[in-house]
Scaffold this motif. Sequence first.
Motif, PDB file in Angstrom:
ATOM      1  N   SER A 500       0.803  -1.223   0.000  1.00 49.43           N
ATOM      2  CA  SER A 500       0.000   0.000   0.000  1.00 49.43           C
ATOM      3  C   SER A 500       0.838   1.276   0.000  1.00 49.43           C
ATOM      4  CB  SER A 500      -0.932  -0.002   1.220  1.00 49.43           C
ATOM      5  OG  SER A 500      -0.165  -0.026   2.415  1.00 49.43           O
ATOM      6  N   THR A 501       2.148   1.176   0.226  1.00 49.76           N
ATOM      7  CA  THR A 501       2.977   2.370   0.315  1.00 49.76           C
ATOM      8  C   THR A 501       3.048   3.080  -1.031  1.00 49.76           C
ATOM      9  OG1 THR A 501       4.290   1.304   2.030  1.00 49.76           O
ATOM     10  CG2 THR A 501       5.256   3.223   0.973  1.00 49.76           C
ATOM     11  N   ASN A 502       2.934   4.402  -1.020  1.00 47.91           N
ATOM     12  CA  ASN A 502       3.034   5.165  -2.254  1.00 47.91           C
ATOM     13  C   ASN A 502       4.388   5.874  -2.333  1.00 47.91           C
ATOM     14  OD1 ASN A 502       2.839   7.498  -0.610  1.00 47.91           O
ATOM     15  ND2 ASN A 502       0.602   7.490  -0.786  1.00 47.91           N
ATOM     16  N   TYR A 503       4.600   6.600  -3.420  1.00 43.34           N
ATOM     17  CA  TYR A 503       5.880   7.281  -3.632  1.00 43.34           C
ATOM     18  C   TYR A 503       6.187   8.251  -2.500  1.00 43.34           C
ATOM     19  CZ  TYR A 503       9.228  10.645  -5.481  1.00 43.34           C
ATOM     20  OH  TYR A 503      10.310  11.491  -5.623  1.00 43.34           O
ATOM     21  N   SER A 504       5.202   9.008  -2.078  1.00 46.03           N
ATOM     22  CA  SER A 504       5.411  10.004  -1.027  1.00 46.03           C
ATOM     23  C   SER A 504       5.829   9.349   0.281  1.00 46.03           C
ATOM     24  CB  SER A 504       4.131  10.828  -0.820  1.00 46.03           C
ATOM     25  OG  SER A 504       4.308  11.770   0.209  1.00 46.03           O
ATOM     26  N   ASP A 505       5.146   8.260   0.643  1.00 46.87           N
ATOM     27  CA  ASP A 505       5.499   7.559   1.875  1.00 46.87           C
ATOM     28  C   ASP A 505       6.915   6.996   1.794  1.00 46.87           C
ATOM     29  OD1 ASP A 505       3.009   8.054   2.926  1.00 46.87           O
ATOM     30  OD2 ASP A 505       2.165   6.145   2.267  1.00 46.87           O
ATOM     31  N   ALA A 506       7.238   6.386   0.658  1.00 47.08           N
ATOM     32  CA  ALA A 506       8.555   5.750   0.488  1.00 47.08           C
ATOM     33  C   ALA A 506       9.680   6.778   0.441  1.00 47.08           C
ATOM     34  CB  ALA A 506       8.566   4.899  -0.773  1.00 47.08           C
ATOM     35  N   SER A 507       9.355   8.017   0.086  1.00 47.32           N
ATOM     36  CA  SER A 507      10.400   9.038   0.010  1.00 47.32           C
ATOM     37  C   SER A 507      10.957   9.382   1.390  1.00 47.32           C
ATOM     38  CB  SER A 507       9.859  10.306  -0.667  1.00 47.32           C
ATOM     39  OG  SER A 507       8.869  10.930   0.137  1.00 47.32           O
ATOM     40  N   VAL A 508      10.232   9.046   2.450  1.00 47.39           N
ATOM     41  CA  VAL A 508      10.697   9.346   3.812  1.00 47.39           C
ATOM     42  C   VAL A 508      12.053   8.705   4.057  1.00 47.39           C
ATOM     43  CG1 VAL A 508      10.243   8.961   6.263  1.00 47.39           C
ATOM     44  CG2 VAL A 508       8.380   9.677   4.735  1.00 47.39           C
ATOM     45  N   TRP A 509      12.199   7.433   3.656  1.00 49.91           N
ATOM     46  CA  TRP A 509      13.514   6.799   3.779  1.00 49.91           C
ATOM     47  C   TRP A 509      14.295   6.841   2.466  1.00 49.91           C
ATOM     48  CZ3 TRP A 509       8.932   4.093   3.935  1.00 49.91           C
ATOM     49  CH2 TRP A 509       8.684   3.190   2.902  1.00 49.91           C
ATOM     50  N   GLY A 510      13.588   6.875   1.348  1.00 49.21           N
ATOM     51  CA  GLY A 510      14.265   6.904   0.055  1.00 49.21           C
ATOM     52  C   GLY A 510      15.152   8.118  -0.117  1.00 49.21           C
ATOM     53  N   GLU A 511      14.683   9.279   0.337  1.00 45.82           N
ATOM     54  CA  GLU A 511      15.492  10.496   0.223  1.00 45.82           C
ATOM     55  C   GLU A 511      16.660  10.506   1.205  1.00 45.82           C
ATOM     56  OE1 GLU A 511      12.832  13.794   0.510  1.00 45.82           O
ATOM     57  OE2 GLU A 511      11.982  13.463  -1.493  1.00 45.82           O
ATOM     58  N   ALA A 522      13.095   6.636  -8.928  1.00 42.45           N
ATOM     59  CA  ALA A 522      11.705   6.173  -8.982  1.00 42.45           C
ATOM     60  C   ALA A 522      11.190   6.130 -10.422  1.00 42.45           C
ATOM     61  CB  ALA A 522      10.818   7.071  -8.125  1.00 42.45           C
ATOM     62  N   TYR A 523      11.610   7.095 -11.249  1.00 46.10           N
ATOM     63  CA  TYR A 523      11.222   7.062 -12.662  1.00 46.10           C
ATOM     64  C   TYR A 523      11.876   5.892 -13.391  1.00 46.10           C
ATOM     65  CZ  TYR A 523       8.665  11.495 -12.757  1.00 46.10           C
ATOM     66  OH  TYR A 523       7.731  12.482 -12.561  1.00 46.10           O
ATOM     67  N   VAL A 524      13.155   5.628 -13.079  1.00 49.48           N
ATOM     68  CA  VAL A 524      13.823   4.474 -13.699  1.00 49.48           C
ATOM     69  C   VAL A 524      13.138   3.186 -13.252  1.00 49.48           C
ATOM     70  CG1 VAL A 524      15.992   3.214 -13.934  1.00 49.48           C
ATOM     71  CG2 VAL A 524      16.010   5.715 -13.835  1.00 49.48           C
ATOM     72  N   LYS A 525      12.768   3.109 -11.989  1.00 49.75           N
ATOM     73  CA  LYS A 525      12.035   1.944 -11.489  1.00 49.75           C
ATOM     74  C   LYS A 525      10.738   1.759 -12.273  1.00 49.75           C
ATOM     75  CE  LYS A 525      10.943  -1.199  -8.217  1.00 49.75           C
ATOM     76  NZ  LYS A 525      11.701  -2.445  -7.969  1.00 49.75           N
ATOM     77  N   GLY A 526      10.059   2.866 -12.552  1.00 50.64           N
ATOM     78  CA  GLY A 526       8.812   2.790 -13.314  1.00 50.64           C
ATOM     79  C   GLY A 526       8.999   2.251 -14.716  1.00 50.64           C
ATOM     80  N   ASP A 529      10.837  -1.718 -13.862  1.00 50.12           N
ATOM     81  CA  ASP A 529      10.082  -2.669 -13.037  1.00 50.12           C
ATOM     82  C   ASP A 529       8.768  -2.027 -12.584  1.00 50.12           C
ATOM     83  OD1 ASP A 529       9.420  -4.882 -11.514  1.00 50.12           O
ATOM     84  OD2 ASP A 529      10.705  -4.337  -9.818  1.00 50.12           O
ATOM     85  N   PRO A 530       7.874  -1.721 -13.514  1.00 51.33           N
ATOM     86  CA  PRO A 530       6.646  -0.991 -13.161  1.00 51.33           C
ATOM     87  C   PRO A 530       5.722  -1.759 -12.224  1.00 51.33           C
ATOM     88  CG  PRO A 530       6.528  -1.816 -15.418  1.00 51.33           C
ATOM     89  CD  PRO A 530       7.931  -2.027 -14.956  1.00 51.33           C
ATOM     90  N   TYR A 531       5.830  -3.088 -12.208  1.00 51.80           N
ATOM     91  CA  TYR A 531       4.963  -3.897 -11.347  1.00 51.80           C
ATOM     92  C   TYR A 531       5.622  -4.252 -10.013  1.00 51.80           C
ATOM     93  CZ  TYR A 531       2.360  -4.343 -15.691  1.00 51.80           C
ATOM     94  OH  TYR A 531       1.670  -4.071 -16.847  1.00 51.80           O
ATOM     95  N   SER A 532       6.798  -3.687  -9.761  1.00 51.89           N
ATOM     96  CA  SER A 532       7.530  -3.948  -8.517  1.00 51.89           C
ATOM     97  C   SER A 532       7.691  -5.437  -8.243  1.00 51.89           C
ATOM     98  CB  SER A 532       6.841  -3.272  -7.321  1.00 51.89           C
ATOM     99  OG  SER A 532       7.063  -1.885  -7.324  1.00 51.89           O
ATOM    100  N   ILE A 533       8.098  -6.171  -9.265  1.00 51.03           N
ATOM    101  CA  ILE A 533       8.419  -7.585  -9.041  1.00 51.03           C
ATOM    102  C   ILE A 533       9.571  -7.688  -8.042  1.00 51.03           C
ATOM    103  CG2 ILE A 533       9.253  -9.703 -10.131  1.00 51.03           C
ATOM    104  CD1 ILE A 533       7.742  -8.906 -12.631  1.00 51.03           C
ATOM    105  N   MET A 534      10.554  -6.783  -8.174  1.00 53.62           N
ATOM    106  CA  MET A 534      11.616  -6.718  -7.169  1.00 53.62           C
ATOM    107  C   MET A 534      11.171  -5.758  -6.074  1.00 53.62           C
ATOM    108  SD  MET A 534      15.230  -7.200  -9.050  1.00 53.62           S
ATOM    109  CE  MET A 534      15.844  -7.895  -7.503  1.00 53.62           C
ATOM    110  N   TRP A 535      10.515  -6.317  -5.091  1.00 54.45           N
ATOM    111  CA  TRP A 535       9.931  -5.541  -3.990  1.00 54.45           C
ATOM    112  C   TRP A 535      10.496  -6.031  -2.675  1.00 54.45           C
ATOM    113  CZ3 TRP A 535       7.436  -6.414   0.554  1.00 54.45           C
ATOM    114  CH2 TRP A 535       6.703  -5.356   1.128  1.00 54.45           C
ATOM    115  N   PRO A 542       7.821   2.748  -7.803  1.00 54.85           N
ATOM    116  CA  PRO A 542       7.924   3.220  -9.192  1.00 54.85           C
ATOM    117  C   PRO A 542       7.038   4.432  -9.479  1.00 54.85           C
ATOM    118  CG  PRO A 542       6.579   1.229  -9.094  1.00 54.85           C
ATOM    119  CD  PRO A 542       7.131   1.442  -7.712  1.00 54.85           C
ATOM    120  N   LEU A 543       7.596   5.396 -10.208  1.00 56.19           N
ATOM    121  CA  LEU A 543       6.808   6.496 -10.765  1.00 56.19           C
ATOM    122  C   LEU A 543       6.602   6.206 -12.247  1.00 56.19           C
ATOM    123  CD1 LEU A 543       8.241   9.802  -9.235  1.00 56.19           C
ATOM    124  CD2 LEU A 543       5.983   8.797  -8.865  1.00 56.19           C
ATOM    125  N   LEU A 544       5.359   6.194 -12.657  1.00 59.57           N
ATOM    126  CA  LEU A 544       5.029   5.818 -14.040  1.00 59.57           C
ATOM    127  C   LEU A 544       4.674   7.046 -14.869  1.00 59.57           C
ATOM    128  CD1 LEU A 544       2.819   2.715 -13.185  1.00 59.57           C
ATOM    129  CD2 LEU A 544       5.243   2.754 -13.746  1.00 59.57           C
TER     130      LEU A 544
END
Length: 544
Positions: A500-511, A522-526, A529-535, A542-544
């Motif tokens: 359920s985590t979105n980009y904004s939530d994940a940015s807390v540790w991602g940044e 996040a854009y490269v991930k989109g 790996d747009p379906y987050s198979i590597m999760w 991913p940002l799509l």
Amino acid sequence: MALTPKPPLSITTLANLTILSLLFFSGPSHSTQPLDKTQEQRFVDCFGDLIHDPLLNFTILHALGTPSYEEYFKAPIKNLRFINSTSNKPSFIMTPTSLQQISNAFVCARNASFHIRARSGGHDYEGLSYISQSSNPYILIDLNSSSIVIDIEKGNAMVQSGATIGELYYEIAQKSNTTAFPAGICPTIGVGGHFIGGGIGALMRKYGVSADNIEDVRVVRPDGALVGRINMGEDHFWAIRGGGSNFGIITAFQIRLVSVPPIVTTFAITKTLEQGAARLVERWQHVAPKLDDDAFIRIIALAADDKESNEKRTINATFQCLFLGGASKLVAIMDEKFPELGVKPEDCEEMSWIQSVLDFAGYGKNASLEILKSRKPQFEGSYKGKSDFVKEPISEKGWNEIWRFMMEGKDEPVVMIMDPWGGKLDEIDEGDIAFPHRKGNLYNIQYFMRWPEKDEQVAKRHLDWMRKFYELMTPYVSKSPRAAYLNYKDLDLGWNKETSTNYSDASVWGEKYFLNNYKKLAYVKGKVDPYSIMWDEQSIHPLL
């Protein structure tokens, strides 16, 4: 969006998976299988159809609950607090013998709604390469291929992800005593996770981190495509150099080797508080990041009982140096730049670079090189790590507060390891590769604690204390964001809750890990790996 999780199969059912697979493989084709097959069985059938060899299926796929599974699951684990963890384990461990098998695993994982994780050395600080805090089903691909080919004439090497840093150093030393590679100090670390997370070490002030010296890769993308730098796209190649395990499985690296002199010099000088450690550490902050890039002086600080009084505690601060040159030149530099430390010729030892590797790893310079090929850790136990970056010198008063807290934790065996920045790290822009920690940092701190006890209450006490120590350090370290080093993985920074985590939530540790590079990642991930198979719990959204 991430894959929709399915309920895990019971252990009893999984234990019978091999028998079920034999029945399915001898029956109708995949397209005529019953629609009510389990998620695990759909993966097994798909994989078997693609490799066209049911017998091979049973040698490289190990199902949860089977004897071979336990062997492959536990053997590489270095952090014993996870070895008997009740956290979610992979439904299968795959030990591939070809790139095509990994490609097939991605195709079938998506078909059966599995995520995929990869493991090389098993050093992940939070165990995310082999356990999960979520209920999302996943498959672990164990990268056990460890071939290393050194080409001194071309100045590069091809290294498979299952090799260790120690094995790489050993193979380099067999070819040349004036060739090296900038990577970490612990020889049992797998190169796969180390390189894609950055790879800091004693040569980084001279040559940058490991990721700065990656020339090419062999990658299995989440869509199953087998690619290298020539056809993966520059953004994808940019992302895997410091962006972690988000963009496919890197099976091999072509790395640029570097030159070192035939003689290097080391010293290790320990000072206590009574010998002026607080003043010397404060001074070190001003000196170490500005020294000639041939010099690397780190500090290892820990609280200990005072040898003069059993009732008194002190701090032992060890100044450990690697210098790419002879002792006389090093002493002259120290006399000019850091006379307070009082380095004398008798404090210094000249040796080859590979001997310095043994020395820094704690084996001693005269140890057999064969020990670098051992995968057995020097110390067994549970551990926890956290990290920080320091941009402004901490005052002596601040250090005294830090030392006080450490000394009060009498049963808390924390070690502070401080690695100086500067040199080559200041010359590379933050956005040149995904690894972002560059100019403006004085040094990195690793807070590391290891304990032998297996009791969960002991572990909880240690973890709680580490978190209090981290909170104490808040005024002294980087801010907005408070930066962290990806290879010192830390779930206390936050983590993905199921899917359920979105980009904004994940940015807390991602940044914190990636600073201004996070959005591009996040854009490269989109794209990749747009379906987050590597999760996993701290994968990039991913940002799509």
